[in-house]
Design an enzyme around this catalytic site. Structure first.
Site, PDB file in Angstrom:
ATOM      1  N   THR A 219       0.846  -1.195   0.000  1.00 35.24           N
ATOM      2  CA  THR A 219       0.000   0.000   0.000  1.00 35.24           C
ATOM      3  C   THR A 219       0.879   1.242   0.000  1.00 35.24           C
ATOM      4  OG1 THR A 219      -1.902  -1.067   1.005  1.00 35.24           O
ATOM      5  CG2 THR A 219      -1.652   1.281   1.445  1.00 35.24           C
TER       6      THR A 219
ATOM      7  N   TYR B  52      -7.981  -7.664   7.603  1.00 29.29           N
ATOM      8  CA  TYR B  52      -9.071  -7.123   6.794  1.00 29.29           C
ATOM      9  C   TYR B  52     -10.223  -8.134   6.722  1.00 29.29           C
ATOM     10  CZ  TYR B  52      -5.431  -3.732   6.065  1.00 29.29           C
ATOM     11  OH  TYR B  52      -4.453  -2.798   6.306  1.00 29.29           O
TER      12      TYR B  52
ATOM     13  N   HIS C  21      -6.868 -11.151  -1.004  1.00 32.95           N
ATOM     14  CA  HIS C  21      -6.242 -10.694   0.243  1.00 32.95           C
ATOM     15  C   HIS C  21      -7.070 -11.205   1.423  1.00 32.95           C
ATOM     16  CE1 HIS C  21      -4.108  -8.455   3.156  1.00 32.95           C
ATOM     17  NE2 HIS C  21      -4.124  -7.245   2.622  1.00 32.95           N
TER      18      HIS C  21
ATOM     19  N   ASN D  82      -3.827  -9.927   7.290  1.00 29.86           N
ATOM     20  CA  ASN D  82      -3.563  -8.612   7.900  1.00 29.86           C
ATOM     21  C   ASN D  82      -4.767  -7.891   8.517  1.00 29.86           C
ATOM     22  OD1 ASN D  82      -1.025  -9.234   7.082  1.00 29.86           O
ATOM     23  ND2 ASN D  82      -0.908  -7.714   5.438  1.00 29.86           N
TER      24      ASN D  82
ATOM     25  N   GLY E 139       8.951  -7.025   0.119  1.00 30.49           N
ATOM     26  CA  GLY E 139       8.277  -5.737   0.062  1.00 30.49           C
ATOM     27  C   GLY E 139       9.215  -4.556   0.091  1.00 30.49           C
TER      28      GLY E 139
ATOM     29  N   ASN F 113      -3.406  -4.546  12.833  1.00 29.77           N
ATOM     30  CA  ASN F 113      -4.847  -4.266  12.821  1.00 29.77           C
ATOM     31  C   ASN F 113      -5.594  -4.980  13.954  1.00 29.77           C
ATOM     32  OD1 ASN F 113      -4.980  -2.361  10.724  1.00 29.77           O
ATOM     33  ND2 ASN F 113      -4.901  -3.982   9.189  1.00 29.77           N
TER      34      ASN F 113
HETATM   35  C1  8OZ Z   1      -0.025  -0.891   5.475  1.00 34.10           C
HETATM   36  C2  8OZ Z   1      -0.825   0.236   5.448  1.00 34.10           C
HETATM   37  C3  8OZ Z   1      -2.071   0.155   4.886  1.00 34.10           C
HETATM   38  C4  8OZ Z   1      -2.530  -1.025   4.359  1.00 34.10           C
HETATM   39  C5  8OZ Z   1      -1.863  -4.734   4.407  1.00 34.10           C
HETATM   40  C6  8OZ Z   1      -3.016  -3.440   2.744  1.00 34.10           C
HETATM   41  O1  8OZ Z   1      -1.242  -4.789   5.480  1.00 34.10           O
HETATM   42  C7  8OZ Z   1      -2.226  -3.433   3.810  1.00 34.10           C
HETATM   43  C8  8OZ Z   1      -1.736  -2.160   4.377  1.00 34.10           C
HETATM   44  C9  8OZ Z   1      -0.474  -2.072   4.950  1.00 34.10           C
HETATM   45  O2  8OZ Z   1      -2.191  -5.772   3.819  1.00 34.10           O
END
Ligand code: 8OZ
Length: 368
Positions: free
Chosen positions: A32, A186, A181, A184, A320, A241
């Site tokens: 990102t 989400y 995805h 992380n 990354g 998160n």
């Molecule tokens: C860092 C900042 C915002 C989003 C992820 C899409 O960790 C992200 C993400 C990482 O998968």
């Protein structure tokens, strides 16, 4: 198919990913960068950035929202409007023109959003109404996360349909494949892990139930794409998160078993906890339980990547931060050349600085 060799497990030798020939086993991890344009459309700058990195064996794009509800950050690209598809088409063309390969990462952020980023200022959605600790990144700065609204079971087919539409859009944009995805913290990961999913319906409780939404998404996306062009990303013990599972070994072993039924392109695993650096899960077991290509990620250097390949702990290595700072990372690894240092202050948002201005080796040499 041409007779490229896959028996050599060298990092920088070609690799056959299903019917797709990769120049090497070094994958640019999804990153990102918050530099999409108006309407969350990829811009000329994004085209240049990805084009510069086309010597990766495979590029996995930064996460792209499947729907307006899937948005959780400022200036992250989407794949739900025709302008976004047209923008991505230009990114894909730039990568293909340099003989690169590129998959689009499909993203719904779930509870990692804020009403100010949602259509009609709605509450973000999640499997259960559990607020993450911490703050959302909004256009007006950081704001405390709010309690998400638990999705009704009758809303889930619509979300699966959003993934399918996004997968079709990715095909329209010319991508080589897509990555789902499910990592992380989400939406799909929130369903998988038991700290964020306390549902008492068919989508919560047992591991079988918690992975049902992911399975439905995999089934929908593999109706659009051949399964060998679809990857899945997981992060069993990453606490980023504010997410966790009481038994990641068992949960993600079961997820690997389930995914094994689909002949997918690969399973992509964020190994360890990005926040604490801990690594308690036995990833060898996850790899053995997955019938297919295993892509390892999180902190790999050239030496660690080669060791993982040579000891059978991975088939592909996703990197990354080093790809942020080194557009020509495969060449640098091949030459054992010095690496540019990533500048963390320009990771998220901004302009060309810290994005497209990292020098390639040849540029340095030519001017030397
Ligand atoms: C860092 C900042 C915002 C989003 C992820 C899409 O960790 C992200 C993400 C990482 O998968």
């Amino acid at each position: 198919m041409s007779g490229i060799t896959t028996s050599s497990v060298e990092l920088l030798s070609p690799f056959a990913l299903g019917d797709l020939e990769l120049q090497n086993r070094l994958v640019m991890a999804p990153l990102t960068r918050n530099r999409a344009g108006d309407g969350n459309v990829p811009t000329d700058l994004n085209v240049e950035y990805y084009g510069q990195r086309a010597s990766a064996g495979l590029i996995i794009t930064e996460a792209a929202q499947i729907s307006p509800q899937g948005v959780g950050y400022p200036s992250t690209p989407g794949i739900h409007t025709s302008a976004q598809v047209a923008g991505w088409r230009r990114v894909v063309d730039a990568v293909h023109a340099r003989n690169g390969r590129i998959f689009l990462q499909l993203w719904h952020v779930g509870r990692i959003s804020h009403p100010s980023l949602q259509p009609d200022n709605a509450q973000p959605v999640a499997p259960s109404a559990i607020r993450p600790a911490g703050e959302a990144v909004t256009y007006e700065g950081m704001k405390a996360f709010e309690t998400p609204r638990a999705l009704r079971a009758d809303e889930l087919p619509g979300i699966v349909a959003d993934y399918a539409r996004a997968a079709r859009h990715a095909r329209d944009a010319g991508f080589d494949g897509v990555e789902i995805h499910a990592a992380n913290g989400y939406l799909l990961d929130e369903f998988l892990r038991d700290a964020t999913n306390i549902r008492d319906d068919a989508y919560g409780g047992s591991v079988e139930n918690r992975m049902r939404l992911l399975q439905e998404v995999v089934e929908a996306v593999t109706q659009i794409w051949p399964a060998q062009r679809v990857g899945v990303r997981l992060s069993p013990e990453n606490s980023f998160n504010d997410i966790r599972d009481s038994d990641p070994q068992a949960t993600f072993g079961a997820v690997a078993d389930m995914l094994s039924r689909y002949q997918l392109a690969y399973l992509h695993v964020v190994e360890g906890d990005m926040m604490s650096g801990e690594r308690k899960v036995d990833y060898g077991e996850i790899k053995r339980r997955f019938a297919g290509i295993y892509m390892a990620n999180n902190g790999y250097t050239k030496a660690r990547a080669e060791q993982a390949l040579h000891t059978g702990m991975a088939d592909l290595i996703a990197i990354g931060k080093l790809f942020i700072a080194n557009p020509d990372l495969p060449q640098r690894f091949a030459d054992n050349a010095e690496l540019n240092e990533p500048d963390t202050s320009t990771f998220y948002g901004g302009d060309a600085r810290g994005y497209t201005d990292y020098p390639a080796l040849t540029q340095k040499r030519k001017t030397a």
